[in-house]
Write a protein that holds these residues in place. Structure first.
Motif, PDB file in Angstrom:
ATOM      1  N   PHE A 101       0.777  -1.137   0.138  1.00  0.00           N
ATOM      2  CA  PHE A 101      -0.038   0.050  -0.021  1.00  0.00           C
ATOM      3  C   PHE A 101       0.735   1.325  -0.130  1.00  0.00           C
ATOM      4  N   LEU A 102       1.970   1.175   0.748  1.00  0.00           N
ATOM      5  CA  LEU A 102       2.862   2.286   1.019  1.00  0.00           C
ATOM      6  C   LEU A 102       3.578   2.566  -0.526  1.00  0.00           C
ATOM      7  N   VAL A 103       4.116   1.358  -0.753  1.00  0.00           N
ATOM      8  CA  VAL A 103       4.923   1.412  -2.088  1.00  0.00           C
ATOM      9  C   VAL A 103       4.372   1.965  -3.459  1.00  0.00           C
ATOM     10  N   ASN A 104       2.851   1.692  -3.517  1.00  0.00           N
ATOM     11  CA  ASN A 104       2.036   2.054  -4.262  1.00  0.00           C
ATOM     12  C   ASN A 104       1.700   3.384  -4.477  1.00  0.00           C
ATOM     13  N   THR A 105       1.708   3.803  -3.172  1.00  0.00           N
ATOM     14  CA  THR A 105       1.464   5.356  -2.589  1.00  0.00           C
ATOM     15  C   THR A 105       2.773   6.281  -3.090  1.00  0.00           C
ATOM     16  N   ILE A 106       3.859   5.836  -2.864  1.00  0.00           N
ATOM     17  CA  ILE A 106       4.971   6.633  -3.345  1.00  0.00           C
ATOM     18  C   ILE A 106       5.148   6.738  -4.689  1.00  0.00           C
ATOM     19  N   SER A 163       0.632  15.122   0.851  1.00  0.00           N
ATOM     20  CA  SER A 163       0.235  14.540  -0.366  1.00  0.00           C
ATOM     21  C   SER A 163       0.300  13.033   0.024  1.00  0.00           C
ATOM     22  N   PHE A 164       1.149  12.522   0.632  1.00  0.00           N
ATOM     23  CA  PHE A 164       1.533  11.227   1.132  1.00  0.00           C
ATOM     24  C   PHE A 164       0.150  10.640   1.663  1.00  0.00           C
ATOM     25  N   TYR A 165      -0.157  11.406   2.658  1.00  0.00           N
ATOM     26  CA  TYR A 165      -1.355  10.927   3.691  1.00  0.00           C
ATOM     27  C   TYR A 165      -2.414  10.761   2.697  1.00  0.00           C
ATOM     28  N   PHE A 166      -3.015  11.904   1.886  1.00  0.00           N
ATOM     29  CA  PHE A 166      -4.456  11.824   1.221  1.00  0.00           C
ATOM     30  C   PHE A 166      -4.265  10.567   0.111  1.00  0.00           C
ATOM     31  N   THR A 167      -2.900  10.432  -0.550  1.00  0.00           N
ATOM     32  CA  THR A 167      -2.650   9.452  -1.254  1.00  0.00           C
ATOM     33  C   THR A 167      -2.816   8.021  -0.955  1.00  0.00           C
ATOM     34  N   PHE A 168      -2.098   7.785   0.497  1.00  0.00           N
ATOM     35  CA  PHE A 168      -2.194   6.460   1.179  1.00  0.00           C
ATOM     36  C   PHE A 168      -3.583   6.153   1.571  1.00  0.00           C
ATOM     37  N   PHE A 169      -4.378   7.232   2.176  1.00  0.00           N
ATOM     38  CA  PHE A 169      -5.876   6.883   2.555  1.00  0.00           C
ATOM     39  C   PHE A 169      -6.790   6.577   1.397  1.00  0.00           C
ATOM     40  N   GLU A 170      -6.534   7.371   0.449  1.00  0.00           N
ATOM     41  CA  GLU A 170      -7.078   6.810  -0.826  1.00  0.00           C
ATOM     42  C   GLU A 170      -7.049   5.337  -1.171  1.00  0.00           C
ATOM     43  N   ILE A 171      -5.833   4.774  -1.250  1.00  0.00           N
ATOM     44  CA  ILE A 171      -5.577   3.377  -1.208  1.00  0.00           C
ATOM     45  C   ILE A 171      -6.086   2.619  -0.250  1.00  0.00           C
ATOM     46  N   LEU A 172      -6.120   2.901   0.908  1.00  0.00           N
ATOM     47  CA  LEU A 172      -6.747   2.381   2.106  1.00  0.00           C
ATOM     48  C   LEU A 172      -8.344   2.284   1.874  1.00  0.00           C
ATOM     49  N   THR A 173      -8.932   3.525   1.316  1.00  0.00           N
ATOM     50  CA  THR A 173     -10.256   3.356   1.285  1.00  0.00           C
ATOM     51  C   THR A 173     -10.690   2.560   0.188  1.00  0.00           C
ATOM     52  N   ALA A 174      -9.837   2.121  -0.738  1.00  0.00           N
ATOM     53  CA  ALA A 174      -9.980   1.384  -1.938  1.00  0.00           C
ATOM     54  C   ALA A 174     -10.068  -0.112  -1.578  1.00  0.00           C
ATOM     55  N   GLU A 218     -14.849  12.079   5.202  1.00  0.00           N
ATOM     56  CA  GLU A 218     -14.448  13.641   5.014  1.00  0.00           C
ATOM     57  C   GLU A 218     -13.786  13.918   6.344  1.00  0.00           C
ATOM     58  N   LYS A 219     -14.316  13.286   7.398  1.00  0.00           N
ATOM     59  CA  LYS A 219     -13.481  13.674   8.645  1.00  0.00           C
ATOM     60  C   LYS A 219     -12.190  13.492   8.703  1.00  0.00           C
ATOM     61  N   THR A 220     -11.912  12.193   8.111  1.00  0.00           N
ATOM     62  CA  THR A 220     -10.638  11.705   8.090  1.00  0.00           C
ATOM     63  C   THR A 220      -9.797  12.869   7.337  1.00  0.00           C
ATOM     64  N   ASP A 221     -10.129  13.292   6.023  1.00  0.00           N
ATOM     65  CA  ASP A 221      -9.535  14.228   5.391  1.00  0.00           C
ATOM     66  C   ASP A 221      -9.126  15.545   6.453  1.00  0.00           C
ATOM     67  N   ILE A 222     -10.091  15.861   7.086  1.00  0.00           N
ATOM     68  CA  ILE A 222     -10.001  17.036   7.987  1.00  0.00           C
ATOM     69  C   ILE A 222      -8.859  16.869   9.314  1.00  0.00           C
ATOM     70  N   PHE A 223      -9.015  15.585   9.673  1.00  0.00           N
ATOM     71  CA  PHE A 223      -8.007  15.148  10.704  1.00  0.00           C
ATOM     72  C   PHE A 223      -6.544  15.040  10.033  1.00  0.00           C
ATOM     73  N   ILE A 224      -6.406  14.703   8.980  1.00  0.00           N
ATOM     74  CA  ILE A 224      -5.226  14.526   8.227  1.00  0.00           C
ATOM     75  C   ILE A 224      -4.671  15.982   8.177  1.00  0.00           C
ATOM     76  N   GLU A 225      -5.372  16.975   7.563  1.00  0.00           N
ATOM     77  CA  GLU A 225      -4.925  18.155   7.323  1.00  0.00           C
ATOM     78  C   GLU A 225      -4.509  18.871   8.932  1.00  0.00           C
ATOM     79  N   LYS A 226      -5.403  18.850   9.561  1.00  0.00           N
ATOM     80  CA  LYS A 226      -5.057  19.493  11.063  1.00  0.00           C
ATOM     81  C   LYS A 226      -3.954  19.075  11.633  1.00  0.00           C
TER      82      LYS A 226
END
Length: 219
Positions: free
Chosen positions: A63-68, A88-99, A179-187
C-alpha cells in the motif's frame, strides 16, 4: 498444444489472498488452505513468502509502495516542501486504504489483541520511516541546527505514531467519503509541522514529559 502457464508474481499472490480473505470473512489458517484449488503449489508460494504472516505484512507495505509510486508520477511533487509532501502522502495513502477498506478493517480488527494487529504493520512501519527520512529536507536540517541522529529517529517514530493514530481515526470514521479523516489529516499534519518550527525537538520532548507527569500526579 497446451496453453503456456502464466508466470506467477508476488502481486498475483497478494491479490488472490486478499480476495480469499474477503470471501471467507476471516484470515486463512495455512498455506495449504490458501493454495488449494489454485494453479500454483505451496513450493511456488514459498518462493515469494515464508509464511502467511509474511504475506500479510507485505500487503500493507505494498500500500505504501504504491502510494510513493503515485506521488512520484506527479511532476510537481519533487518541488513540494516537506509538509506538502507529507500531506500528499497521507491523502494518497488513505485513498488506497479506502479502495481496500473491507480487507483493511477485517485484517486489523481480526484480533482483539492490538499488539498482534500492529505486528502485521511492521514492514509498513520500516518503509514509512524510510520515507520520512527521505523527505526530511536540507532546509529543515539547517533550521534545526541541533538536530542529531537520535533526534532524527525520534522524528521518524513520532511520524509513525501520527500515521497509526490517523489509521485508527479512519477505521472509526463513518462520515460520507470519510471527509472527517481528510480534516483530521490536514489539521494533524499542519499542527505537527507548526510544532517542529516553534522549537527544537528536545523542547517538545520536555513538554511531553511535563504533561505526562502533570496528568499522573494530578489524579
Amino acid at each position: 498444444m497446451a496453453a503456456k502457464k502464466k508466470i506467477l508474481t508476488k502481486e498475483d499472490i497478494v491479490s488472490m489472498y486478499m480476495n480469499d480473505v474477503l470471501e471467507k470473512g476471516e484470515k486463512l489458517k495455512s498455506v495449504f488452505q490458501f493454495v488449494k484449488g489454485k494453479d500454483f503449489s505451496e513450493a511456488e508460494f514459498y518462493a515469494f513468502f515464508g509464511t502467511l504472516e509474511g504475506l500479510e505484512k507485505e500487503i500493507f507495505k505494498l500500500f505504501l509502495v504504491n502510494t510513493i509510486d503515485l506521488l512520484h508520477k506527479n511532476t510537481d511533487y519533487q518541488d513540494y516542501d516537506m509538509k506538502n509532501k507529507m500531506l500528499s502522502f497521507y491523502f494518497t495513502f488513505f485513498e488506497i486504504l479506502t479502495a481496500n477498506r473491507s480487507f483493511v478493517l477485517l485484517a486489523l480488527k481480526n484480533d482483539s489483541n492490538p499488539i498482534k494487529n500492529l505486528k502485521q504493520l511492521s514492514a509498513l512501519r520500516e518503509s514509512f520511516k524510510e520515507y520520512v527520512a527521505e523527505i526530511l529536507t536540507d532546509d529543515y536540517r539547517i533550521e534545526q541546527e541541533r538536530l542529531q541522529k537520535f533526534q532524527e529517529k525520534s522524528l521518524q517514530e513520532s511520524a509513525w505514531i501520527q500515521l497509526m493514530l490517523t489509521i485508527k481515526f479512519w477505521m472509526d470514521d463513518v462520515s460520507p467519503a470519510f471527509e472527517k479523516t481528510d480534516i483530521f489529516i490536514e489539521k494533524s499534519v499542519n499542527a505537527s509541522f507548526e510544532l517542529m518550527n516553534i522549537a527544537p525537538i528536545n523542547h517538545l520532548i520536555d513538554l511531553g514529559k511535563f504533561l505526562f507527569k502533570e496528568k499522573i500526579y494530578s489524579k
